[in-house]
Motif scaffolding. Structure first.
Motif, PDB file in Angstrom:
ATOM      1  N   VAL A 134       0.828  -1.199   0.000  1.00 38.41           N
ATOM      2  CA  VAL A 134       0.000   0.000   0.000  1.00 38.41           C
ATOM      3  C   VAL A 134       0.867   1.256   0.000  1.00 38.41           C
ATOM      4  O   VAL A 134       0.642   2.189  -0.774  1.00 38.41           O
ATOM      5  N   ASN A 135       1.861   1.280   0.864  1.00 35.16           N
ATOM      6  CA  ASN A 135       2.698   2.479   0.949  1.00 35.16           C
ATOM      7  C   ASN A 135       3.604   2.645  -0.266  1.00 35.16           C
ATOM      8  O   ASN A 135       3.899   3.771  -0.682  1.00 35.16           O
ATOM      9  N   LEU A 136       4.040   1.537  -0.843  1.00 34.63           N
ATOM     10  CA  LEU A 136       4.803   1.614  -2.092  1.00 34.63           C
ATOM     11  C   LEU A 136       3.938   2.192  -3.199  1.00 34.63           C
ATOM     12  O   LEU A 136       4.364   3.086  -3.945  1.00 34.63           O
ATOM     13  N   ALA A 137       2.707   1.727  -3.304  1.00 35.13           N
ATOM     14  CA  ALA A 137       1.785   2.248  -4.311  1.00 35.13           C
ATOM     15  C   ALA A 137       1.516   3.730  -4.089  1.00 35.13           C
ATOM     16  O   ALA A 137       1.495   4.524  -5.041  1.00 35.13           O
ATOM     17  N   ARG A 173       2.552   9.184 -10.973  1.00 39.04           N
ATOM     18  CA  ARG A 173       2.433   8.024 -11.845  1.00 39.04           C
ATOM     19  C   ARG A 173       1.152   7.265 -11.515  1.00 39.04           C
ATOM     20  O   ARG A 173       0.770   7.160 -10.354  1.00 39.04           O
ATOM     21  N   SER A 174       0.503   6.731 -12.526  1.00 39.07           N
ATOM     22  CA  SER A 174      -0.769   6.042 -12.317  1.00 39.07           C
ATOM     23  C   SER A 174      -0.524   4.619 -11.816  1.00 39.07           C
ATOM     24  O   SER A 174       0.272   3.870 -12.387  1.00 39.07           O
ATOM     25  N   VAL A 175      -1.233   4.253 -10.739  1.00 35.12           N
ATOM     26  CA  VAL A 175      -1.014   2.968 -10.074  1.00 35.12           C
ATOM     27  C   VAL A 175      -2.355   2.287  -9.821  1.00 35.12           C
ATOM     28  O   VAL A 175      -3.313   2.908  -9.366  1.00 35.12           O
ATOM     29  N   LEU A 176      -2.389   0.997 -10.108  1.00 33.93           N
ATOM     30  CA  LEU A 176      -3.522   0.154  -9.729  1.00 33.93           C
ATOM     31  C   LEU A 176      -3.022  -0.877  -8.727  1.00 33.93           C
ATOM     32  O   LEU A 176      -2.021  -1.548  -8.973  1.00 33.93           O
ATOM     33  N   VAL A 177      -3.719  -1.001  -7.597  1.00 35.00           N
ATOM     34  CA  VAL A 177      -3.404  -2.027  -6.607  1.00 35.00           C
ATOM     35  C   VAL A 177      -4.492  -3.086  -6.673  1.00 35.00           C
ATOM     36  O   VAL A 177      -5.687  -2.772  -6.613  1.00 35.00           O
ATOM     37  N   ILE A 178      -4.089  -4.346  -6.798  1.00 38.81           N
ATOM     38  CA  ILE A 178      -5.034  -5.464  -6.822  1.00 38.81           C
ATOM     39  C   ILE A 178      -4.880  -6.234  -5.523  1.00 38.81           C
ATOM     40  O   ILE A 178      -3.791  -6.722  -5.205  1.00 38.81           O
ATOM     41  N   ILE A 193       1.032  -1.737 -11.941  1.00 41.14           N
ATOM     42  CA  ILE A 193      -0.007  -2.563 -11.327  1.00 41.14           C
ATOM     43  C   ILE A 193       0.670  -3.411 -10.258  1.00 41.14           C
ATOM     44  O   ILE A 193       1.568  -4.203 -10.557  1.00 41.14           O
ATOM     45  N   LEU A 194       0.253  -3.219  -9.012  1.00 41.97           N
ATOM     46  CA  LEU A 194       0.823  -3.962  -7.884  1.00 41.97           C
ATOM     47  C   LEU A 194      -0.215  -4.962  -7.385  1.00 41.97           C
ATOM     48  O   LEU A 194      -1.370  -4.605  -7.168  1.00 41.97           O
ATOM     49  N   ILE A 195       0.206  -6.202  -7.213  1.00 46.27           N
ATOM     50  CA  ILE A 195      -0.703  -7.262  -6.777  1.00 46.27           C
ATOM     51  C   ILE A 195      -0.285  -7.739  -5.395  1.00 46.27           C
ATOM     52  O   ILE A 195       0.845  -8.207  -5.208  1.00 46.27           O
ATOM     53  N   ASP A 196      -1.184  -7.607  -4.421  1.00 43.57           N
ATOM     54  CA  ASP A 196      -0.921  -8.095  -3.070  1.00 43.57           C
ATOM     55  C   ASP A 196      -1.409  -9.529  -2.963  1.00 43.57           C
ATOM     56  O   ASP A 196      -2.585  -9.803  -3.145  1.00 43.57           O
ATOM     57  N   CYS A 197      -0.485 -10.441  -2.667  1.00 41.23           N
ATOM     58  CA  CYS A 197      -0.809 -11.872  -2.648  1.00 41.23           C
ATOM     59  C   CYS A 197      -1.100 -12.359  -1.234  1.00 41.23           C
ATOM     60  O   CYS A 197      -0.607 -11.796  -0.265  1.00 41.23           O
TER      61      CYS A 197
END
Length: 228
Positions: A1-4, A12-17, A103-107
């Motif tokens: 979350v904090n990286l995003a 910069r445009s960011v999507l977190v999944i 696009i960052l994906i949290d697993c």
């Protein structure tokens, strides 16, 4: 979350999944999973679902979220018999790749169907790790899984490195674990494995009560404690 959040603050445009049934990323960004009608669960369970962008919500400037909710836990068993179960997310993300720079994906903290979907869709793996013995063993298992995914469905997958979290450099055990990890990466340079260029990122993220408190307020660290 904090990286995003940090990337978004750079314009910069960011999507977190959020791909974790615990929905911690969703909660951290101020969204109550109980209020969500549709989530990432829908695109995993329904290959014909073609309104992925409708599930994405703008959370902050330059920062969007594809949320999770507890029903996502059922995806592991519901997808178990489907031949394409590990590639559902990769296909669903195709229309979104042009809309976001990152696009960052949290697993989830397991190596099941959800994590395999993330690995099949991703280009890079960043591993958050606490410098403890069992965490080091977990990284070893994760790298084995990454290698299998890279040999099969996603040959472009690479491990960028490890981020040390809740880190205390004053303990001998932590220093030994980090030294073992750095030695392993150094020995892998010529092997051609997906982690041949991986490294331990510096500085480490130290243990901080502000970082621990901020999710309870649905805020990033930049909002909750910008001087932390």
């Amino acid at each position: 979350v904090n990286l995003a959040a940090a990337i978004a603050r750079r314009g910069r445009s960011v999507l977190v999944i959020d791909l974790d049934p615990q929905a911690h990323t969703t909660i951290h960004l101020g969204t109550d999973p109980a209020t969500i009608e549709r989530s990432v669960y829908d695109i995993l369970l329904d290959p014909a679902f073609d309104a992925v962008d409708a599930l994405v919500g703008s959370i902050r400037e330059n920062l969007s979220l594809l949320p999770a909710e507890v029903g996502l836990a059922a995806a592991e068993s519901e997808l178990a018999s489907d031949h394409d179960r590990n590639q559902r997310l990769a296909r669903a993300l195709e229309p979104l790749k042009r809309a976001y720079e990152f696009i960052l994906i949290d697993c989830p903290p397991s190596l099941g169907v959800l994590t395999l979907n993330a690995l099949a869709a991703a280009r890079e793996v960043v591993v958050p790790m606490q410098a403890h013995f069992f965490a080091l063993q977990g990284v070893s298992k994760l790298l084995e899984t990454v290698s299998l995914v890279a040999q099969g469905v996603n040959p472009n997958l690479k491990v960028s490195g490890v981020v040390l979290c809740m880190h205390d450099e004053n303990t001998r055990h932590a220093r030994e674990v980090v030294a073992d990890l750095e030695r392993f990466f150094e020995d892998s340079r010529a092997g051609g494995a997906p982690w041949w260029a991986a490294r331990v990122f510096r500085p480490a993220v130290r243990r901080s009560i502000k970082l621990a408190e901020s999710p309870g307020f649905g805020q990033t660290i930049f909002e909750y404690a910008p001087d932390s």
